[in-house]
Design a protein around this motif. Structure first.
Motif, short mmCIF file in Angstrom:
data_model
loop_
_atom_site.label_atom_id
_atom_site.label_comp_id
_atom_site.label_asym_id
_atom_site.label_seq_id
_atom_site.Cartn_x
_atom_site.Cartn_y
_atom_site.Cartn_z
N VAL A 155 70.21 20.52 18.03
CA VAL A 155 69.20 19.59 18.53
C VAL A 155 69.27 18.27 17.76
CG1 VAL A 155 66.70 19.20 18.67
CG2 VAL A 155 67.67 21.35 19.47
N THR A 156 69.57 18.35 16.48
CA THR A 156 69.71 17.15 15.67
C THR A 156 70.85 16.27 16.19
OG1 THR A 156 68.87 18.32 13.74
CG2 THR A 156 70.08 16.31 13.31
N LEU A 157 71.86 16.89 16.77
CA LEU A 157 72.97 16.11 17.34
C LEU A 157 72.57 15.38 18.63
CD1 LEU A 157 75.92 18.61 16.80
CD2 LEU A 157 75.47 16.50 15.54
N LEU A 158 71.47 15.80 19.25
CA LEU A 158 70.99 15.13 20.46
C LEU A 158 70.30 13.80 20.15
CD1 LEU A 158 69.53 18.10 22.53
CD2 LEU A 158 71.49 16.67 23.12
N ILE A 159 69.78 13.66 18.95
CA ILE A 159 69.04 12.45 18.59
C ILE A 159 69.88 11.18 18.75
CG2 ILE A 159 67.83 11.27 16.69
CD1 ILE A 159 66.88 14.10 15.82
N PRO A 160 71.12 11.15 18.25
CA PRO A 160 71.92 9.93 18.45
C PRO A 160 72.17 9.63 19.94
CG PRO A 160 72.92 11.29 16.77
CD PRO A 160 71.81 12.08 17.37
N LEU A 161 72.22 10.68 20.76
CA LEU A 161 72.44 10.47 22.19
C LEU A 161 71.29 9.70 22.82
CD1 LEU A 161 74.31 11.06 24.58
CD2 LEU A 161 73.08 13.20 24.94
N ALA A 162 70.09 9.93 22.36
CA ALA A 162 68.92 9.21 22.88
C ALA A 162 69.03 7.71 22.62
CB ALA A 162 67.65 9.76 22.26
N ALA A 163 69.64 7.34 21.51
CA ALA A 163 69.85 5.92 21.21
C ALA A 163 71.12 5.39 21.87
CB ALA A 163 69.91 5.71 19.71
N LEU A 164 72.10 6.26 22.01
CA LEU A 164 73.40 5.85 22.55
C LEU A 164 73.33 5.50 24.04
CD1 LEU A 164 76.05 5.59 21.09
CD2 LEU A 164 76.66 7.87 21.84
#
Length: 174
Positions: A155-164
């Motif tokens: 789930v922590t890896l999803l956080i950058p996707l939200a900004a990307l």
């Protein structure tokens, strides 16, 4: 005479590139999740085995001191107020539970009395035998604990996707 206005490729380009980015990122997260789960299992297994071996030595030392204390009253830690991460049972050669941690069930774990790992539907259990074969220590680690560690990492890896996603849309549009 009316001029035909050319359609901009910006919209389809934004959609296509953002879709490729999101799908690639999600595939990478899925692969990372599998790798993390495998690596976490190795780490948890090693820690569980070492904990079992050390705890068995402590329990045997306490029992061999010949004190009048009942081994069932040995308080290694005051865990009554919190949920234990690992639970344990000390069983005699017949399989009877003679000592267990606060969160461990009174009935024996569903694992054989032989040294090594055994999986039940809810936990991974490591069994260690005393040198004389009279006692067995079984330490259980719930699968939900292991899965939670891998899931939180993914789930922590999803956080950058939200900004990307918005950043890539803006970069392509600009």
């Amino acid at each position: 005479m009316k001029m035909k206005r050319e359609r901009s490729i910006t919209g389809p380009l934004i959609l296509a590139l953002t879709t490729v980015l999101v799908v690639s990122w999600l595939a990478a997260i899925g692969l990372s999740f599998r790798v993390m789960q495998h690596e976490f299992d190795e780490i948890f297994d090693a820690a569980q085995q070492e904990t079992t071996e050390r705890l068995l030595a402590l329990i045997l030392a306490e029992l061999n001191q010949g004190t009048d204390r009942d081994p069932r009253n040995m308080a290694m830690f005051d865990a009554a107020a919190r949920r234990e991460y690992l639970t344990y049972q000390v069983r005699d050669a017949s399989g009877k539970v003679v000592l267990h941690s606060n969160d461990a069930p009174a009935e024996p774990f569903d694992a054989p009395l032989s040294t090594g790992f055994h999986d039940t539907p809810t936990a991974r259990i490591y069994t260690e035998m005393a040198a004389d074969g009279s006692l067995f220590l079984q330490v259980a680690d719930r699968f939900k604990n292991r899965n939670e560690a891998a899931r939180e990492s993914a789930v922590t890896l999803l956080i950058p996707l939200a900004a990307l996603i918005p950043a890539s849309i803006f970069a392509i549009w600009f």
